[in-house]
Design a protein around this motif. Structure first.
Motif: not given
Length: 58
Positions: A40, A14-18, A20-22, A10, A24
Protein backbone atom coordinates in the motif's frame (compact mmCIF):
# COMPACT_ATOMS: atom_id res chain seq x y z
CA UNK A 1 -8.96 -17.52 -18.15
CA UNK A 2 -8.69 -13.74 -18.29
CA UNK A 3 -5.94 -11.99 -16.34
CA UNK A 4 -6.36 -8.41 -15.19
CA UNK A 5 -5.05 -5.89 -12.69
CA UNK A 6 -7.38 -4.30 -10.16
CA UNK A 7 -6.24 -1.14 -8.42
CA UNK A 8 -7.87 -0.22 -5.13
CA UNK A 9 -7.76 3.08 -3.28
CA UNK A 10 -9.49 4.87 -0.43
CA UNK A 11 -9.37 8.19 1.36
CA UNK A 12 -12.43 7.68 3.56
CA UNK A 13 -12.45 6.42 7.14
CA UNK A 14 -10.01 3.61 7.97
CA UNK A 15 -8.55 3.18 4.50
CA UNK A 16 -6.35 0.20 5.38
CA UNK A 17 -9.33 -1.68 6.80
CA UNK A 18 -11.40 -0.82 3.71
CA UNK A 19 -8.69 -2.17 1.38
CA UNK A 20 -8.24 -5.35 3.44
CA UNK A 21 -12.00 -6.02 3.47
CA UNK A 22 -12.14 -5.42 -0.29
CA UNK A 23 -9.43 -8.05 -0.85
CA UNK A 24 -11.26 -10.49 1.42
CA UNK A 25 -14.46 -9.94 -0.56
CA UNK A 26 -12.65 -10.55 -3.86
CA UNK A 27 -11.09 -13.75 -2.49
CA UNK A 28 -14.55 -15.12 -1.71
CA UNK A 29 -15.60 -15.02 -5.37
CA UNK A 30 -14.92 -18.52 -6.78
CA UNK A 31 -14.04 -17.27 -10.27
CA UNK A 32 -11.35 -14.88 -8.96
CA UNK A 33 -7.83 -15.91 -7.98
CA UNK A 34 -5.58 -13.27 -6.45
CA UNK A 35 -2.09 -13.99 -7.75
CA UNK A 36 -0.21 -11.02 -6.31
CA UNK A 37 -1.10 -8.24 -3.89
CA UNK A 38 0.95 -5.06 -3.95
CA UNK A 39 2.08 -2.99 -1.02
CA UNK A 40 0.00 0.00 0.00
CA UNK A 41 1.15 3.52 -0.79
CA UNK A 42 -0.08 6.81 0.65
CA UNK A 43 -0.51 9.50 -2.00
CA UNK A 44 -1.79 13.07 -2.15
CA UNK A 45 -5.01 13.73 -4.09
CA UNK A 46 -4.51 15.12 -7.59
CA UNK A 47 -6.57 18.03 -8.95
CA UNK A 48 -8.83 18.14 -5.90
CA UNK A 49 -11.43 20.91 -6.07
CA UNK A 50 -11.94 20.72 -2.30
CA UNK A 51 -9.35 19.74 0.32
CA UNK A 52 -9.17 15.95 0.62
CA UNK A 53 -7.39 13.44 2.81
CA UNK A 54 -4.45 11.49 1.40
CA UNK A 55 -5.28 8.27 -0.45
CA UNK A 56 -4.13 4.80 0.45
CA UNK A 57 -3.60 2.89 -2.80
CA UNK A 58 -2.69 -0.71 -3.38
Amino acid sequence: MVECAIILGSNQGNSLDILQKSLTTLEQIPSITLKTISSCYQTKPVSAVEPQSDYLNG
